[in-house]
Design a protein around this motif. Sequence first.
Motif, PDB file in Angstrom:
ATOM      1  N   ALA A  39     -62.049  13.377 -39.490  1.00 48.62           N
ATOM      2  CA  ALA A  39     -62.648  12.171 -40.071  1.00 48.62           C
ATOM      3  C   ALA A  39     -63.252  12.443 -41.445  1.00 48.62           C
ATOM      4  CB  ALA A  39     -63.698  11.599 -39.129  1.00 48.62           C
ATOM      5  N   LYS A  40     -63.855  13.582 -41.600  1.00 49.55           N
ATOM      6  CA  LYS A  40     -64.515  13.945 -42.855  1.00 49.55           C
ATOM      7  C   LYS A  40     -63.553  13.973 -44.047  1.00 49.55           C
ATOM      8  CE  LYS A  40     -67.694  17.527 -44.449  1.00 49.55           C
ATOM      9  NZ  LYS A  40     -68.370  18.771 -44.048  1.00 49.55           N
ATOM     10  N   TYR A  41     -62.297  14.376 -43.799  1.00 51.32           N
ATOM     11  CA  TYR A  41     -61.315  14.535 -44.876  1.00 51.32           C
ATOM     12  C   TYR A  41     -60.138  13.567 -44.768  1.00 51.32           C
ATOM     13  CZ  TYR A  41     -63.983  18.779 -45.532  1.00 51.32           C
ATOM     14  OH  TYR A  41     -65.006  19.671 -45.740  1.00 51.32           O
ATOM     15  N   ASN A  42     -60.270  12.563 -43.907  1.00 49.30           N
ATOM     16  CA  ASN A  42     -59.225  11.553 -43.725  1.00 49.30           C
ATOM     17  C   ASN A  42     -57.868  12.201 -43.407  1.00 49.30           C
ATOM     18  OD1 ASN A  42     -58.283   8.901 -43.555  1.00 49.30           O
ATOM     19  ND2 ASN A  42     -57.637   8.908 -45.690  1.00 49.30           N
ATOM     20  N   ILE A  43     -57.889  13.167 -42.517  1.00 48.80           N
ATOM     21  CA  ILE A  43     -56.677  13.892 -42.135  1.00 48.80           C
ATOM     22  C   ILE A  43     -55.857  13.037 -41.178  1.00 48.80           C
ATOM     23  CG2 ILE A  43     -55.837  15.922 -40.874  1.00 48.80           C
ATOM     24  CD1 ILE A  43     -58.195  17.455 -42.144  1.00 48.80           C
ATOM     25  N   GLU A  44     -54.550  12.961 -41.445  1.00 44.90           N
ATOM     26  CA  GLU A  44     -53.651  12.126 -40.644  1.00 44.90           C
ATOM     27  C   GLU A  44     -53.076  12.864 -39.434  1.00 44.90           C
ATOM     28  OE1 GLU A  44     -51.705   9.377 -44.111  1.00 44.90           O
ATOM     29  OE2 GLU A  44     -51.045  11.464 -43.952  1.00 44.90           O
ATOM     30  N   MET A  45     -52.945  14.163 -39.560  1.00 42.77           N
ATOM     31  CA  MET A  45     -52.313  14.954 -38.495  1.00 42.77           C
ATOM     32  C   MET A  45     -52.938  16.346 -38.528  1.00 42.77           C
ATOM     33  SD  MET A  45     -48.210  15.223 -38.134  1.00 42.77           S
ATOM     34  CE  MET A  45     -47.413  16.168 -36.853  1.00 42.77           C
ATOM     35  N   TYR A  46     -53.372  16.822 -37.357  1.00 39.26           N
ATOM     36  CA  TYR A  46     -54.107  18.083 -37.280  1.00 39.26           C
ATOM     37  C   TYR A  46     -53.546  18.903 -36.124  1.00 39.26           C
ATOM     38  CZ  TYR A  46     -58.357  20.997 -37.584  1.00 39.26           C
ATOM     39  OH  TYR A  46     -59.256  22.020 -37.765  1.00 39.26           O
ATOM     40  N   ASN A  47     -53.195  20.147 -36.390  1.00 33.79           N
ATOM     41  CA  ASN A  47     -52.603  21.038 -35.389  1.00 33.79           C
ATOM     42  C   ASN A  47     -53.646  22.004 -34.850  1.00 33.79           C
ATOM     43  OD1 ASN A  47     -50.810  23.936 -35.165  1.00 33.79           O
ATOM     44  ND2 ASN A  47     -50.057  22.149 -34.081  1.00 33.79           N
ATOM     45  N   PHE A  48     -53.522  22.365 -33.590  1.00 32.26           N
ATOM     46  CA  PHE A  48     -54.450  23.331 -33.000  1.00 32.26           C
ATOM     47  C   PHE A  48     -53.705  24.202 -31.994  1.00 32.26           C
ATOM     48  CE2 PHE A  48     -54.785  19.149 -31.160  1.00 32.26           C
ATOM     49  CZ  PHE A  48     -54.585  19.354 -29.796  1.00 32.26           C
ATOM     50  N   ALA A  49     -54.311  25.325 -31.644  1.00 30.72           N
ATOM     51  CA  ALA A  49     -53.671  26.312 -30.768  1.00 30.72           C
ATOM     52  C   ALA A  49     -53.849  25.950 -29.299  1.00 30.72           C
ATOM     53  CB  ALA A  49     -54.249  27.695 -31.053  1.00 30.72           C
ATOM     54  N   GLY A  50     -53.035  26.613 -28.498  1.00 35.24           N
ATOM     55  CA  GLY A  50     -53.097  26.411 -27.058  1.00 35.24           C
ATOM     56  C   GLY A  50     -52.713  27.667 -26.315  1.00 35.24           C
ATOM     57  N   THR A  51     -52.894  27.609 -25.012  1.00 28.88           N
ATOM     58  CA  THR A  51     -52.466  28.694 -24.136  1.00 28.88           C
ATOM     59  C   THR A  51     -51.596  28.099 -23.036  1.00 28.88           C
ATOM     60  OG1 THR A  51     -54.340  28.481 -22.621  1.00 28.88           O
ATOM     61  CG2 THR A  51     -54.584  30.030 -24.449  1.00 28.88           C
ATOM     62  N   ASN A  52     -50.912  28.971 -22.342  1.00 32.37           N
ATOM     63  CA  ASN A  52     -50.184  28.607 -21.133  1.00 32.37           C
ATOM     64  C   ASN A  52     -50.906  29.261 -19.966  1.00 32.37           C
ATOM     65  OD1 ASN A  52     -48.311  27.435 -22.776  1.00 32.37           O
ATOM     66  ND2 ASN A  52     -46.715  28.933 -22.414  1.00 32.37           N
ATOM     67  N   PHE A  53     -51.049  28.548 -18.873  1.00 32.61           N
ATOM     68  CA  PHE A  53     -51.562  29.200 -17.680  1.00 32.61           C
ATOM     69  C   PHE A  53     -50.588  28.948 -16.540  1.00 32.61           C
ATOM     70  CE2 PHE A  53     -53.516  25.046 -17.505  1.00 32.61           C
ATOM     71  CZ  PHE A  53     -53.562  24.706 -16.156  1.00 32.61           C
ATOM     72  N   ASP A  54     -50.265  30.032 -15.853  1.00 33.88           N
ATOM     73  CA  ASP A  54     -49.287  29.993 -14.779  1.00 33.88           C
ATOM     74  C   ASP A  54     -49.968  29.516 -13.506  1.00 33.88           C
ATOM     75  OD1 ASP A  54     -47.674  30.922 -12.486  1.00 33.88           O
ATOM     76  OD2 ASP A  54     -46.419  31.815 -14.044  1.00 33.88           O
ATOM     77  N   ASP A  55     -49.479  28.417 -12.984  1.00 31.15           N
ATOM     78  CA  ASP A  55     -50.054  27.802 -11.791  1.00 31.15           C
ATOM     79  C   ASP A  55     -49.913  28.695 -10.563  1.00 31.15           C
ATOM     80  OD1 ASP A  55     -51.465  25.554 -11.015  1.00 31.15           O
ATOM     81  OD2 ASP A  55     -49.689  24.490 -10.317  1.00 31.15           O
ATOM     82  N   VAL A  56     -48.890  29.540 -10.539  1.00 30.37           N
ATOM     83  CA  VAL A  56     -48.629  30.388  -9.381  1.00 30.37           C
ATOM     84  C   VAL A  56     -49.430  31.682  -9.456  1.00 30.37           C
ATOM     85  CG1 VAL A  56     -46.838  31.644  -8.101  1.00 30.37           C
ATOM     86  CG2 VAL A  56     -46.342  29.384  -9.060  1.00 30.37           C
ATOM     87  N   THR A  57     -49.368  32.379 -10.600  1.00 25.13           N
ATOM     88  CA  THR A  57     -50.020  33.686 -10.721  1.00 25.13           C
ATOM     89  C   THR A  57     -51.455  33.598 -11.236  1.00 25.13           C
ATOM     90  OG1 THR A  57     -49.314  34.031 -13.009  1.00 25.13           O
ATOM     91  CG2 THR A  57     -47.786  34.737 -11.258  1.00 25.13           C
ATOM     92  N   GLY A  58     -51.803  32.490 -11.875  1.00 27.14           N
ATOM     93  CA  GLY A  58     -53.132  32.355 -12.477  1.00 27.14           C
ATOM     94  C   GLY A  58     -53.241  33.025 -13.830  1.00 27.14           C
ATOM     95  N   LYS A  59     -52.169  33.622 -14.307  1.00 26.48           N
ATOM     96  CA  LYS A  59     -52.177  34.342 -15.584  1.00 26.48           C
ATOM     97  C   LYS A  59     -52.264  33.350 -16.751  1.00 26.48           C
ATOM     98  CE  LYS A  59     -49.517  37.642 -18.287  1.00 26.48           C
ATOM     99  NZ  LYS A  59     -48.279  38.418 -18.414  1.00 26.48           N
ATOM    100  N   VAL A  60     -53.136  33.650 -17.707  1.00 28.31           N
ATOM    101  CA  VAL A  60     -53.290  32.832 -18.918  1.00 28.31           C
ATOM    102  C   VAL A  60     -52.816  33.670 -20.089  1.00 28.31           C
ATOM    103  CG1 VAL A  60     -54.937  31.683 -20.441  1.00 28.31           C
ATOM    104  CG2 VAL A  60     -55.283  31.610 -17.964  1.00 28.31           C
ATOM    105  N   GLN A  61     -51.979  33.062 -20.940  1.00 23.29           N
ATOM    106  CA  GLN A  61     -51.530  33.802 -22.109  1.00 23.29           C
ATOM    107  C   GLN A  61     -51.281  32.865 -23.285  1.00 23.29           C
ATOM    108  OE1 GLN A  61     -47.229  34.575 -20.351  1.00 23.29           O
ATOM    109  NE2 GLN A  61     -47.429  35.592 -22.307  1.00 23.29           N
ATOM    110  N   GLN A  62     -51.540  33.399 -24.452  1.00 23.30           N
ATOM    111  CA  GLN A  62     -51.186  32.706 -25.680  1.00 23.30           C
ATOM    112  C   GLN A  62     -49.916  33.378 -26.182  1.00 23.30           C
ATOM    113  OE1 GLN A  62     -53.886  32.851 -29.041  1.00 23.30           O
ATOM    114  NE2 GLN A  62     -53.124  30.894 -29.759  1.00 23.30           N
TER     115      GLN A  62
END
Length: 167
Positions: A39-62
């Motif tokens: 909002a401060k810079y009137n940005i139209e599209m903003y990207n951000f990071a994520g992780t995957n988490f495995d529902d079976v093993t519980g392992k989280v990884q980027q």
Amino acid sequence: LSASRNNALKIVNGEYILFLDSDDYLRLDACSFLYNNCAKYNIEMYNFAGTNFDDVTGKVQQLPFQKITYIDWSKKFYDRAEIETFMFKIPISACRFFYKREFLAKHNIVFPQGLNFEDNVFVRKASLYVQRFGGTNEILYNRRVHPGSITQNIDKCHRFSNFPRFP
């Protein structure tokens, strides 16, 4: 999925839009973080990071491609000329972008129906029109990986013969 998201796009009235798949989750402060940065810079599209988490093993990884190191995220935003140098390198996931609602409406950016991986068309079309882009390597999105998901059933997803064309 496309029809549901497109119906939502017709009725939302907030300043910004964020997509969240029903089996995934956000960092608790994700919405305030994103809004404050856009909002401060009137940005139209903003990207951000994520992780995957495995529902079976519980392992989280980027995964390596999820952390974008070829863009200087300390810069508050990029304009159109700068965007063109990197935009088509960014991994696609409609859920890992924060969008200004007015921007999507102005350019009639909607999800194509009848396709798996509809994110590809949506994000790439937005990429063609965005004038002010920002992002971060902060992990805000957590994607559940499970055997029944579309992305895990790749054989069903290689049907792009009806891939829509856009300007």
